[in-house]
Write a protein that holds these residues in place. Structure first.
Motif, PDB file in Angstrom:
ATOM      1  N   ILE A 125       0.867  -1.175   0.000  1.00 16.45           N
ATOM      2  CA  ILE A 125       0.000   0.000   0.000  1.00 16.45           C
ATOM      3  C   ILE A 125       0.906   1.227   0.000  1.00 16.45           C
ATOM      4  CG2 ILE A 125      -1.690   1.350   1.297  1.00 16.45           C
ATOM      5  CD1 ILE A 125      -2.859  -1.234   2.347  1.00 16.45           C
ATOM      6  N   ALA A 126       0.757   2.070  -1.003  1.00 18.83           N
ATOM      7  CA  ALA A 126       1.609   3.250  -1.107  1.00 18.83           C
ATOM      8  C   ALA A 126       1.383   4.166   0.092  1.00 18.83           C
ATOM      9  CB  ALA A 126       1.318   3.993  -2.404  1.00 18.83           C
ATOM     10  N   PRO A 127       2.450   4.570   0.786  1.00 15.97           N
ATOM     11  CA  PRO A 127       2.291   5.490   1.919  1.00 15.97           C
ATOM     12  C   PRO A 127       1.709   6.826   1.469  1.00 15.97           C
ATOM     13  CG  PRO A 127       4.478   4.481   1.918  1.00 15.97           C
ATOM     14  CD  PRO A 127       3.847   4.150   0.598  1.00 15.97           C
ATOM     15  N   ALA A 128       1.104   7.513   2.411  1.00 13.90           N
ATOM     16  CA  ALA A 128       0.470   8.795   2.089  1.00 13.90           C
ATOM     17  C   ALA A 128       1.480   9.822   1.613  1.00 13.90           C
ATOM     18  CB  ALA A 128      -0.278   9.310   3.315  1.00 13.90           C
ATOM     19  N   TYR A 129       2.761   9.664   2.007  1.00 15.46           N
ATOM     20  CA  TYR A 129       3.765  10.655   1.623  1.00 15.46           C
ATOM     21  C   TYR A 129       4.420  10.360   0.261  1.00 15.46           C
ATOM     22  CZ  TYR A 129       6.836   7.101   3.738  1.00 15.46           C
ATOM     23  OH  TYR A 129       7.469   5.934   4.066  1.00 15.46           O
ATOM     24  N   SER A 130       3.999   9.309  -0.444  1.00 13.69           N
ATOM     25  CA  SER A 130       4.558   9.024  -1.768  1.00 13.69           C
ATOM     26  C   SER A 130       4.292  10.205  -2.697  1.00 13.69           C
ATOM     27  CB  SER A 130       3.941   7.757  -2.360  1.00 13.69           C
ATOM     28  OG  SER A 130       4.268   6.623  -1.582  1.00 13.69           O
ATOM     29  N   GLN A 179      12.258   5.222  -6.977  1.00 13.45           N
ATOM     30  CA  GLN A 179      11.552   4.787  -5.774  1.00 13.45           C
ATOM     31  C   GLN A 179      11.849   5.719  -4.598  1.00 13.45           C
ATOM     32  OE1 GLN A 179      12.651   1.139  -3.479  1.00 13.45           O
ATOM     33  NE2 GLN A 179      10.593   0.447  -4.031  1.00 13.45           N
ATOM     34  N   SER A 180      13.109   6.184  -4.499  1.00 14.47           N
ATOM     35  CA  SER A 180      13.488   7.083  -3.403  1.00 14.47           C
ATOM     36  C   SER A 180      12.992   8.501  -3.625  1.00 14.47           C
ATOM     37  CB  SER A 180      15.012   7.097  -3.243  1.00 14.47           C
ATOM     38  OG  SER A 180      15.495   5.830  -2.866  1.00 14.47           O
ATOM     39  N   GLY A 181      12.892   8.920  -4.890  1.00 14.08           N
ATOM     40  CA  GLY A 181      12.444  10.269  -5.193  1.00 14.08           C
ATOM     41  C   GLY A 181      13.535  11.305  -4.983  1.00 14.08           C
ATOM     42  N   ALA A 182      13.162  12.556  -5.117  1.00 15.76           N
ATOM     43  CA  ALA A 182      14.129  13.647  -4.975  1.00 15.76           C
ATOM     44  C   ALA A 182      14.636  13.764  -3.548  1.00 15.76           C
ATOM     45  CB  ALA A 182      13.498  14.960  -5.426  1.00 15.76           C
ATOM     46  N   VAL A 183      13.812  13.338  -2.590  1.00  8.32           N
ATOM     47  CA  VAL A 183      14.211  13.281  -1.177  1.00  8.32           C
ATOM     48  C   VAL A 183      14.323  11.806  -0.835  1.00  8.32           C
ATOM     49  CG1 VAL A 183      13.622  13.897   1.196  1.00  8.32           C
ATOM     50  CG2 VAL A 183      12.966  15.407  -0.700  1.00  8.32           C
ATOM     51  N   THR A 184      15.510  11.346  -0.516  1.00  8.67           N
ATOM     52  CA  THR A 184      15.750   9.899  -0.468  1.00  8.67           C
ATOM     53  C   THR A 184      15.165   9.185   0.748  1.00  8.67           C
ATOM     54  OG1 THR A 184      17.918  10.352   0.506  1.00  8.67           O
ATOM     55  CG2 THR A 184      17.832  10.007  -1.888  1.00  8.67           C
ATOM     56  N   LEU A 186      11.895   9.137   1.000  1.00  8.27           N
ATOM     57  CA  LEU A 186      10.548   8.831   0.532  1.00  8.27           C
ATOM     58  C   LEU A 186      10.455   7.404  -0.003  1.00  8.27           C
ATOM     59  CD1 LEU A 186       9.587  12.148  -1.295  1.00  8.27           C
ATOM     60  CD2 LEU A 186       8.960  11.410   0.999  1.00  8.27           C
ATOM     61  N   PHE A 187       9.212   6.974  -0.276  1.00  3.46           N
ATOM     62  CA  PHE A 187       8.971   5.679  -0.902  1.00  3.46           C
ATOM     63  C   PHE A 187       7.919   5.881  -1.976  1.00  3.46           C
ATOM     64  CE2 PHE A 187       6.548   1.838  -1.568  1.00  3.46           C
ATOM     65  CZ  PHE A 187       7.502   0.840  -1.625  1.00  3.46           C
TER      66      PHE A 187
END
Length: 348
Positions: A125-130, A179-184, A186-187
């Motif tokens: 389940i994708a976290p809300a902060y994705s 997967q990590s995004g611009a801020v590592t 994140l998920f």
């Protein structure tokens, strides 16, 4: 008789809808490949994936989120259910345990005694902060397949294994960066969609693990040797349906699409962009075609996507896509040296 096996496929969803699927067979458990497996070992393992004994009309009990759900296998042994977990997921958790059990079925004597048939798995389940989700093709996008050549595809499928199959250069590092995004910290969830049959699921799981490609749901399709399955139309319809399912259970997410020019990814992604222009950030198409006519067709689709203000790029390699993603703020620019080094190592 051979033992019962529950083959589970990684589920996925949201706090209000989770899709779970799998298959029940009677077969010996598949083993992970050896690095230096022989020609005959590879061929034997590959043939075994397709010579299956399906178990139909069996009730599968599914335990997840402190709840119990039930579904029944179809004539091909598959089960498929969408459930409402009705949960508020922990902020820092993306993967959740799920247990599958065959109701009223015990393993035959000789297989560790009379015991229940149980399989433990996971769902995402994708976290809300994705920040966004990633939807990627597999064949000739992640895994070198030669999907435009039937004989090349068959040779690689039946005579190679997860250790000897090759990734496209730099893919693992690029997908980890996405997967990590611009801020590592994140998920961002990564989903893999292919028209390959579910029979290859274990090979792909092993291949992704060996190559260091991020873990995510892998959505394949039932092996149905028919004109529909083998046609371009069947390929197109399946992938569009799976992408729609991913987007439907993640209504809060925008998506990055990755594919190749060899088959129909540009056409499929153009359809998705036209349906959801506000939910697609960018589409990257790896140029694997040697035909000028194909490049012209893809260019036309790129222009169509541009009318919806969605960039679709035909890129020569992973590094070109990564550099563009960094410029868009999708990945950390500090990951670019790793992606370049990964591409060089894969090429060597």
């Amino acid at each position: 008789m051979k033992p019962y096996q529950i083959i589970y496929y990684r589920g996925f969803g949201s706090p209000s809808a989770v899709w779970l699927t799998g298959r029940v067979l009677r077969q010996n458990e598949l083993v992970s490949p050896a690095d230096e497996a022989s020609f005959w070992d590879n061929l034997s393992s590959s043939v075994g994936r397709f010579l299956t004994h399906e178990v139909s009309n069996i009730t599968v009990r599914i335990e997840a989120f402190g709840q119990v759900f039930r579904t029944v296998t179809n004539k091909e042994g598959y089960f498929d259910i969408t459930v409402d977990p009705a949960i508020d997921p922990p902020v820092a958790q993306a993967w959740f345990p799920v247990r599958y059990t065959l109701e009223g079925i015990l393993q035959p004597e000789g297989y560790e005694g009379a015991r229940e048939v149980v399989k433990d798995g996971q769902l995402m389940i994708a976290p809300a902060y994705s920040q966004f989700g990633v939807i990627s093709d597999i064949d000739d996008t992640v895994l070198v397949t030669g999907a435009t050549s039937l004989w090349q595809t068959l040779r690689l499928t039946f005579l190679e294994n997860a250790f000897t199959r090759l990734p496209f250069a730099g893919v693992a590092a690029f997908y980890r960066a996405l997967q990590s995004g611009a801020v590592t910290t994140l998920f961002n969830p990564v989903y893999f969609v292919s028209s390959s049959p579910w029979n290859l699921y274990d090979l792909l799981i092993d291949f992704f693990r060996i190559q260091g490609i991020p873990k995510g749901p892998i959505l394949l399709r039932d092996l149905d040797i028919s004109p529909t399955m083998l046609s371009a139309g069947g390929h197109h319809l399946h992938k569009v349906a799976m992408i729609r399912k991913i987007m439907a259970v993640n209504p809060q997410l925008k998506f990055v699409l990755l594919g190749d020019s060899g088959q129909q990814d540009p056409e499929i992604y153009a359809d998705i962009i036209s349906e959801n222009p506000d939910r697609i950030v960018v589409a990257y198409i790896r140029d694997v075609s040697r035909e000028n006519s194909r490049d012209t067709a893809v260019q036309h689709l790129i222009e169509t996507a541009a009318t919806h203000n969605v960039p679709m790029l035909l890129v020569p390699n992973t590094v070109a896509a990564a550099e563009h993603a960094a410029a868009l703020g999708l990945i950390d620019p500090d990951t670019l040296p790793e992606i370049r080094a990964d591409r060089k190592a894969d090429q060597e």
